[in-house]
Scaffold this active site. Structure first.
Site, PDB file in Angstrom:
ATOM      1  CG  HIS A 101     -65.158 -10.671 -20.907  1.00  0.00           C
ATOM      2  ND1 HIS A 101     -66.181 -11.549 -21.099  1.00  0.00           N
ATOM      3  CD2 HIS A 101     -64.269 -10.885 -21.908  1.00  0.00           C
ATOM      4  CE1 HIS A 101     -65.923 -12.286 -22.166  1.00  0.00           C
ATOM      5  NE2 HIS A 101     -64.769 -11.905 -22.673  1.00  0.00           N
ATOM      6  CG  ASP A 104     -68.537 -10.026 -18.909  1.00  0.00           C
ATOM      7  OD1 ASP A 104     -68.662  -9.419 -19.972  1.00  0.00           O
ATOM      8  OD2 ASP A 104     -67.907 -11.103 -18.782  1.00  0.00           O
TER       9      ASP A 104
HETATM   10  C1  XLS Z   1     -65.335 -15.289 -28.118  1.00  0.00           C
HETATM   11  C2  XLS Z   1     -64.622 -15.904 -27.029  1.00  0.00           C
HETATM   12  C3  XLS Z   1     -64.764 -15.190 -25.683  1.00  0.00           C
HETATM   13  C4  XLS Z   1     -63.710 -15.666 -24.744  1.00  0.00           C
HETATM   14  C5  XLS Z   1     -63.475 -14.749 -23.586  1.00  0.00           C
HETATM   15  O1  XLS Z   1     -65.549 -15.874 -29.172  1.00  0.00           O
HETATM   16  O2  XLS Z   1     -65.033 -17.217 -26.922  1.00  0.00           O
HETATM   17  O3  XLS Z   1     -66.036 -15.355 -25.179  1.00  0.00           O
HETATM   18  O4  XLS Z   1     -63.998 -16.926 -24.260  1.00  0.00           O
HETATM   19  O5  XLS Z   1     -63.081 -13.492 -23.989  1.00  0.00           O
END
Ligand code: XLS
Ligand code: NI
Ligand code: NI
Length: 439
Positions: A101, A104
């Site tokens: 993200h 991150d």
């Molecule tokens: C959350 C999601 C997230 C997505 C990416 O539950 O799995 O981690 O994979 O935003």
């Protein structure tokens, strides 16, 4: 450059009898299975958020994870250290893809302009590391859920200023994904859902979500981003009802807004089970609709009703997931992204490796079992025979549109019905035989 995981060597394949926890027992990257190597089939990816920024918080306790960059206080210095640690981790583990993200990789600043500048600085660093290591970006995404401004959602917020901010953020996230030559871009609807219908205009929220996705499609064209767009379904958490409930719901949504040809699914095991489905169900449904794109490889705890994001170790699940993936002809531009975190009690840096090794071995074994199941063809043959009445006589007439209710009534009046057993237990025993047998 400093080394962050000093006592950890490059992880090697040592085979099933190895008792070295820092070695693969089943994942042998260059071993050929069918027409490809394991590495090509599996395309493992590390999730930046869980592995490099996750601290192990839960609703009752603060961070427990001990990480070799913890002592760094300046947020940008810490972000840079994480990049170095990440590429060391990818190299030692032998994983060639990662996902992130925007938030991150670089910490948010006071203004959007300043935040974007920080992102650019880190992206430059990541780009260099990618070039020297050969590691690739599986997909990028934007965090439209962490900051309090997204309390009511992003594209489905009741506040138009938030919609605009989310658009600006996704625009930038798409640009950096493109800059890093990402193979895809994922939309997980962070807080796109509702807590109560008493304060919600569901029609406007769904229309706005579609408007937002259309804008993203247009912008991809404008900047020449050719990667795959993924939607990642999830039924609940953080909101009570997430609009991207499951693959079937999302396909209906995409079709009614003319978006289906622009997207594929990124399917997460834990989200499938939260929706009351098996992972195989979600993959199968996506596959038969030409929508199977990528996988968030994890697993949930069947006794807990939330997204625990555990590493995938259940062989039955990895086997049947690989069965669907092989039947799909692979994941194409997608991969197996470990959207998973070690338990908060597995807080040592070694656990980051052990956890990934466990997941990679479970999928490697699952791949081999699934390949055997398909090359033997017993299961497929059973299914084919089960439906063979539709290949001849009245069944063929139904399939070919040659008959209607009147002709079928005539047929039913003149014929008796004989059913055959579904043999579920025989088939389950057969799958166990494949899992336990020699490969
Ligand atoms: C959350 C999601 C997230 C997505 C990416 O539950 O799995 O981690 O994979 O935003
Ligand atoms: Ni996910
Ligand atoms: Ni999830």
């Amino acid at each position: 450059m400093s080394e962050y995981f000093k006592n950890i060597p490059k992880i090697k394949y040592e085979g099933k009898n190895s008792d070295n926890p820092m070695a693969f027992k089943y994942y042998n990257p260059d071993e050929v299975v069918g027409d490809k190597t394991m590495k090509e089939h599996l395309k493992f990816s590390v999730a930046y958020w869980h592995t490099f920024t996750g601290g192990g918080v839960d609703p009752f306790g603060s961070a427990t994870m001990q990480r070799p960059w913890d002592h760094i206080t300046d947020p940008m210095d810490k972000a840079k250290a994480r990049v170095d640690a990440a590429f060391e981790f990818f190299d030692k583990l032998g994983v060639e893809y990662f996902c992130f993200h925007d938030r991150d990789i670089a910490p948010e600043a006071d203004t959007l302009a300043e935040t974007n500048k920080r992102l650019d600085e880190i992206v430059k660093l990541i780009k260099d590391r990618m070039a020297s290591s050969g590691v690739k970006l599986l997909w990028g995404t934007a965090s439209l859920f962490t900051n309090p401004r997204f309390m009511h959602g992003a594209a489905t917020s009741c506040n138009a200023d938030v919609f605009a901010y989310a658009a600006a953020q996704v625009k930038k996230a798409m640009e950096i994904t493109h800059e890093l030559d990402g193979a895809g871009y994922t939309f997980w609807g962070g807080r796109e859902g509702y807590e109560t219908l008493l304060n919600t205009d569901m029609k406007l929220e769904l229309d706005n979500m579609a408007r937002f996705l259309h804008m993203a499609v247009d912008y991809a064209k404008e900047i020449g981003f050719k990667g795959t767009f993924y939607i990642e379904p999830k039924p609940k958490e953080p909101t009570k009802h997430q609009y991207d409930f499951d693959c079937a719901t999302v396909l209906g949504f995409l079709k009614s807004y003319g978006l289906d040809k622009h997207f594929k699914f990124n399917i997460e095991t834990n989200h499938a089970t939260l929706a009351g489905h098996t992972m195989q169900h979600e993959l199968h449904f996506a596959r038969i609709n030409g929508m199977l794109g990528s996988v968030d490889a994890n697993q949930g705890d069947m006794l807990l009703g939330w997204d625990t994001d555990q590493f995938p170790t259940d062989l039955y699940v990895t086997t049947l997931a690989m069965y669907e993936i092989l039947k799909n002809g692979g994941l194409h531009s997608g991969g197996l992204n470990f959207d998973a975190k070690p338990r908060r009690t597995s807080f040592e840096p070694e656990d980051m490796f052990y956890a990934h090794i466990a997941g990679m071995d479970a999928f490697a074994r699952g791949l081999k079992i699934a390949h055997k199941m398909l090359s033997d063809g017993k299961l497929e043959k059973f299914v084919q025979e089960r439906y063979s009445s539709f290949t001849k006589g009245i069944g063929a007439d139904i399939v070919n549109g040659k008959v209607g209710f009147k002709e079928l009534e005539q047929y039913a009046l003149n014929n008796t019905i004989t059913n055959t057993s579904g043999r579920q237990e025989v088939l389950e025993a057969l799958v166990n035989q494949y899992i336990l047998g020699d490969l």
